[in-house]
Motif scaffolding. Structure first.
Motif, PDB file in Angstrom:
ATOM      1  N   VAL A 117     -28.452  24.924 -31.129  1.00 27.42           N
ATOM      2  CA  VAL A 117     -27.972  23.599 -30.738  1.00 27.42           C
ATOM      3  C   VAL A 117     -26.927  23.147 -31.759  1.00 27.42           C
ATOM      4  CG1 VAL A 117     -30.080  22.871 -29.554  1.00 27.42           C
ATOM      5  CG2 VAL A 117     -29.809  22.389 -31.995  1.00 27.42           C
ATOM      6  N   ASP A 118     -26.090  22.192 -31.343  1.00 24.88           N
ATOM      7  CA  ASP A 118     -25.062  21.640 -32.226  1.00 24.88           C
ATOM      8  C   ASP A 118     -25.524  20.355 -32.908  1.00 24.88           C
ATOM      9  OD1 ASP A 118     -22.904  23.515 -31.572  1.00 24.88           O
ATOM     10  OD2 ASP A 118     -23.017  22.618 -29.576  1.00 24.88           O
TER      11      ASP A 118
ATOM     12  N   ALA B 150     -17.141  25.411 -23.926  1.00 25.93           N
ATOM     13  CA  ALA B 150     -18.594  25.295 -23.989  1.00 25.93           C
ATOM     14  C   ALA B 150     -18.982  23.841 -24.205  1.00 25.93           C
ATOM     15  CB  ALA B 150     -19.124  26.157 -25.133  1.00 25.93           C
ATOM     16  N   PRO B 151     -20.053  23.379 -23.566  1.00 21.82           N
ATOM     17  CA  PRO B 151     -20.518  22.021 -23.823  1.00 21.82           C
ATOM     18  C   PRO B 151     -21.145  21.930 -25.215  1.00 21.82           C
ATOM     19  CG  PRO B 151     -22.095  23.180 -22.447  1.00 21.82           C
ATOM     20  CD  PRO B 151     -20.913  24.109 -22.636  1.00 21.82           C
ATOM     21  N   TRP B 152     -21.286  20.724 -25.717  1.00 27.12           N
ATOM     22  CA  TRP B 152     -22.098  20.520 -26.912  1.00 27.12           C
ATOM     23  C   TRP B 152     -23.550  20.764 -26.514  1.00 27.12           C
ATOM     24  CZ3 TRP B 152     -19.703  20.208 -31.404  1.00 27.12           C
ATOM     25  CH2 TRP B 152     -18.383  19.751 -31.442  1.00 27.12           C
ATOM     26  N   ARG B 153     -24.252  21.502 -27.349  1.00 28.14           N
ATOM     27  CA  ARG B 153     -25.656  21.807 -27.059  1.00 28.14           C
ATOM     28  C   ARG B 153     -26.526  20.831 -27.849  1.00 28.14           C
ATOM     29  NH1 ARG B 153     -25.317  27.518 -29.508  1.00 28.14           N
ATOM     30  NH2 ARG B 153     -24.395  26.125 -31.047  1.00 28.14           N
ATOM     31  N   ARG B 168     -33.649  20.921 -24.629  1.00 26.09           N
ATOM     32  CA  ARG B 168     -32.209  21.047 -24.868  1.00 26.09           C
ATOM     33  C   ARG B 168     -31.475  20.513 -23.660  1.00 26.09           C
ATOM     34  NH1 ARG B 168     -32.776  26.585 -25.784  1.00 26.09           N
ATOM     35  NH2 ARG B 168     -33.227  26.980 -27.959  1.00 26.09           N
ATOM     36  N   PRO B 170     -27.229  20.418 -22.277  1.00 25.61           N
ATOM     37  CA  PRO B 170     -25.801  20.595 -22.547  1.00 25.61           C
ATOM     38  C   PRO B 170     -25.027  19.353 -22.119  1.00 25.61           C
ATOM     39  CG  PRO B 170     -26.405  21.744 -20.525  1.00 25.61           C
ATOM     40  CD  PRO B 170     -27.657  21.086 -21.034  1.00 25.61           C
ATOM     41  N   HIS B 172     -20.969  17.985 -21.983  1.00 20.36           N
ATOM     42  CA  HIS B 172     -19.537  18.089 -22.259  1.00 20.36           C
ATOM     43  C   HIS B 172     -19.034  16.758 -22.828  1.00 20.36           C
ATOM     44  CE1 HIS B 172     -19.366  21.741 -19.669  1.00 20.36           C
ATOM     45  NE2 HIS B 172     -18.395  22.052 -20.488  1.00 20.36           N
TER      46      HIS B 172
END
Lengths: 143, 262
Positions: A117-118, B150-153, B168, B170, B172
């Protein structure tokens, strides 16, 4: 269930809300409706010019980058011109991708290296608790 | 292809604020200036809205030393958002409530964090060709300019163990906010009963704006066992309710009408 007192309270609350809303700033209602459905397949327009050329405007097609509409000019059975009359624009594109994903449950125990994860959303974030958090590990690891 | 984002951390309002930038200005003077601007806006909001600072505008308003008309205009804006949330939650969410000693408290912290972060992100939005994910004390705002990127995770923290995730999602471009028991300075109660909600550990809301996500997360949380049902009726939201027993309920419709064409 709704007592007289409760009714009065509700009335007062709604009156106060109405007055306060007069102050409301326009940007706080910025959750625009999804724009995705705005672009219906508009009927194709056809015009015939004086030189016998026929111009056909296709429907706006919704792509992942936003709506695209193309105009084609045909003369003597040959395509003489192709013009893109509608390009995706940045704003529309932003709204395009705003369909919300539903959170997917996970089970693993995670550290910053394996978290995949970010950023982390959570209710326990204080400066005191930060050092212990997965977010701090992500920030530290610079992944 | 996606390089690791550049990360920035500061502490404002007693909260950790993290930023991830990727793209053209991720690690240059413009990016650092935008980050400084973001932090400055959050600090300014703290000076106006902190319930911990006795000299803040909101503390003085709450004690009756200031009239609303004498406050900066953003105070009325925040109170209006709170009033709308009170209406939408059937009175469960309130910015004015009775304290333990019977006096009325003005505590707009359930509105301020998301609102302030949304406003602070203006500096980041102005960065061309640059994506961001801003995390203000667990509430997030994301932007991704290229829909093919890629989206922010986003991980959703386990309310019982901050080193674990329960889910989680995702994102964008959009916002993610989580409300629960452990916010400093937030004693989250159902304003109708004055008591903490039962049965729920945290509520996460995904929405277009962080102001909306933050308010709805708190408004759902204080409704306890009704949290998931209430959130499911909110337009344009998805989310996750984690219950006191550790089980979790995802909330939201499947992907919207965007899947067609292309």
């Amino acid at each position: 269930m709704v007592s007289g007192v409760r009714r009065i309270v509700l009335w007062l609350a709604s009156t106060v809300t109405g007055v306060v809303l007069l102050f409301q700033y326009p940007t706080s209602t910025s959750s625009a409706p999804e724009a995705a459905t705005v672009v219906a397949a508009s009927p194709a327009g056809t015009t015939t010019g004086t030189d016998g050329a026929t111009t056909v405007t296709g429907p706006a097609v919704d792509t992942r980058y936003g709506p695209v509409q193309v105009q084609v000019t045909v003369s003597g059975g040959v395509i003489t011109d192709v013009e893109v009359v509608e390009y995706p624009d940045g704003d529309r594109r932003d709204q395009q991708i705003n369909s919300r994903a539903v959170p997917q449950l996970v089970q693993e125990t995670l550290d910053a290296q394996s978290a995949d994860v970010d950023m982390v959303s959570g209710a326990t974030y204080t400066s005191e608790g930060y050092a212990e958090s997965l977010q701090a590990a992500l920030d530290e690891a610079g992944l | 292809m996606t390089a690791a984002p550049t990360r920035y951390v500061a502490h404002v309002m007693g909260l950790p604020v993290s930023l991830a930038l990727r793209g053209r200005h991720a690690d240059d003077a413009a990016g650092r200036a935008a980050w400084a601007g973001t932090v400055a806006v959050l600090q300014a909001a703290d000076r106006v809205f902190s319930t911990w600072r006795p000299d803040s505008v909101v503390s003085r308003l709450g004690r009756g030393e200031l009239a609303l008309a004498d406050c900066p205009p953003e105070v009325a804006e925040v109170l209006a958002i709170g009033a709308a949330a009170e209406r939408d939650s059937g009175g469960a969410f309130r910015v004015r409530r009775r304290g333990p000693d019977g006096t009325e408290l003005l505590d707009p912290s359930g509105v301020v964090k998301g609102w302030a972060a949304e406003r602070a992100a203006a500096a980041l939005r102005a960065l061309p060709d640059t994506d961001f994910a801003l995390n203000a004390g667990g509430d997030l705002l994301c932007r991704t300019l290229d829909p093919g990127a890629a989206p922010w995770r986003i991980g959703i923290e386990d309310p019982r163990d901050p080193r674990r995730l329960v889910a989680r999602v995702p994102v964008h471009t959009g916002a993610v906010a989580t409300s629960g028991t452990a916010h400093r300075g937030q004693h989250l109660v159902d304003a109708r009963t004055g008591r903490p909600p039962a049965g729920v550990a945290s509520v996460t809301v995904v929405a277009d704006s962080l102001t909306d996500a933050d308010v709805d997360a708190t408004a759902a949380y204080v409704q306890g066992r009704d949290a998931a049902r209430w959130l499911a009726g909110r337009p344009g939201r998805t989310g996750l309710v984690v219950w006191s027993d550790g089980s979790a309920t995802p909330v939201g419709e499947p992907a919207g009408p965007l899947a067609s064409t292309a």
